[in-house]
Design an enzyme around this catalytic site. Sequence first.
Site, PDB file in Angstrom:
ATOM      1  N   ASP A   1      -0.901  -5.910  -0.140  1.00 16.16           N
ATOM      2  CA  ASP A   1      -0.828  -5.597   1.465  1.00 16.16           C
ATOM      3  C   ASP A   1      -3.278  -5.751   1.516  1.00 16.16           C
ATOM      4  OD1 ASP A   1       0.856  -4.973   3.101  1.00 16.16           O
ATOM      5  OD2 ASP A   1       0.879  -2.965   2.015  1.00 16.16           O
TER       6      ASP A   1
ATOM      7  N   GLU B   1       9.121  -4.893  10.477  1.00 17.89           N
ATOM      8  CA  GLU B   1       9.716  -3.219   9.880  1.00 17.89           C
ATOM      9  C   GLU B   1      10.117  -2.689  10.880  1.00 17.89           C
ATOM     10  OE1 GLU B   1       6.879  -1.271   6.985  1.00 17.89           O
ATOM     11  OE2 GLU B   1       7.783   0.233   6.766  1.00 17.89           O
TER      12      GLU B   1
ATOM     13  N   GLU C   1      -2.065  -5.627   8.229  1.00 17.65           N
ATOM     14  CA  GLU C   1      -0.806  -4.932   9.734  1.00 17.65           C
ATOM     15  C   GLU C   1      -1.274  -5.674  10.847  1.00 17.65           C
ATOM     16  OE1 GLU C   1       0.471  -0.619   8.357  1.00 17.65           O
ATOM     17  OE2 GLU C   1       0.870  -1.176   6.099  1.00 17.65           O
TER      18      GLU C   1
ATOM     19  N   ASP D   1       0.700  -0.922  -0.334  1.00 16.69           N
ATOM     20  CA  ASP D   1      -0.378  -0.008  -0.115  1.00 16.69           C
ATOM     21  C   ASP D   1       0.827   1.390  -0.331  1.00 16.69           C
ATOM     22  OD1 ASP D   1       0.629   0.030   2.082  1.00 16.69           O
ATOM     23  OD2 ASP D   1      -1.167  -0.338   3.531  1.00 16.69           O
TER      24      ASP D   1
HETATM   25  O1  KIV Z   1       3.586  -1.195   1.227  1.00 23.99           O
HETATM   26  C1  KIV Z   1       4.932  -1.707   1.839  1.00 23.99           C
HETATM   27  O2  KIV Z   1       5.793  -1.067   0.411  1.00 23.99           O
HETATM   28  C2  KIV Z   1       4.574  -2.556   3.113  1.00 23.99           C
HETATM   29  C3  KIV Z   1       6.340  -2.381   2.337  1.00 23.99           C
HETATM   30  C4  KIV Z   1       7.507  -1.649   3.066  1.00 23.99           C
HETATM   31  C5  KIV Z   1       6.743  -4.369   3.642  1.00 23.99           C
HETATM   32  O3  KIV Z   1       4.241  -3.313   3.435  1.00 23.99           O
END
Ligand code: KIV
Length: 280
Positions: free
Chosen positions: A83, A182, A114, A44
């Site tokens: 995501d 992260e 997340e 995302d």
């Molecule tokens: O949205 C994204 O690119 C991510 C990565 C940073 C792991 O979640």
Amino acid sequence: MKITTAKLQEYKKINRKIASLTAYDYSSAKLFDEAGIDAILIGDSVGQVILGYDSTTKVSMDEMKIFTSAVARGVKNALVIADMPFLSYQTSISEAIKNAGELIKSGADAVKLEGISAHTLEVVKRCTQSGIPVCGHLGFTPQFIGTIGGHFVIGKDFEMTLELLKQAKELENAGAFAIVLEMVPMESAKFISKNLKIPTIGIGAGVGCDGQILVSEDILGKFRDFCPKFARKYANLAQTITDSAKHYIEDVKNGNFPRIEESFTLKEEEKLKLESYQNN
Ligand code: KIV
């Protein structure tokens, strides 16, 4: 050969590091896939690096579906993970499964979400039971920027590292096939990785993770609004793009573009007819 979630878990067992990148479009995804990347995430982060939003929380399901299908069309081998955008899995279990399913129908092999709560764990469990592989995401979780209050390293002491490990184990037990870590101190991330069966994919979490992921626009040096300390630049596309555009503008203004070989031409007799028409 198509990479599966089981393959990533096998890589962890044999200590073979997992290399992954984000992608948002067909042609980049195809190039990364041909280069041999193991997994491609339609992050995302698309909201910031492609759509110009100030946060990932602005990204919608409709947008994620468009970028997911573009990437999926370019990929033959890599595992494609999409995501789940902000509020696409938080409101109810049935909404979460429906949205995860839509990303799978758009071409993803798996989804990522997340954070952790009793609700999130239930979503992971129910998606997995429904045949949708889920990757967790702990440490700094950008969708929680409003409540976290800034870009902070997470797991900075012994107690917080143990807490992160507890959360990671809960995700593993709920059925997550991997976990993105992260902005976690490298020692903490290594400790967590060692104590999990499933692979960890680090971003700003040091070399002790089972794999790494970076935002493609960062490694290519294309996105310049901000660049995290952990994002190594392998190219300077921003410079290449600016130089190319400037060169093109100059060529157009000077009449150096297009050349004859870049144009379509009339047959000789048609050219003569035009010339005599012009002269009369
Ligand atoms: O949205 C994204 O690119 C991510 C990565 C940073 C792991 O979640």
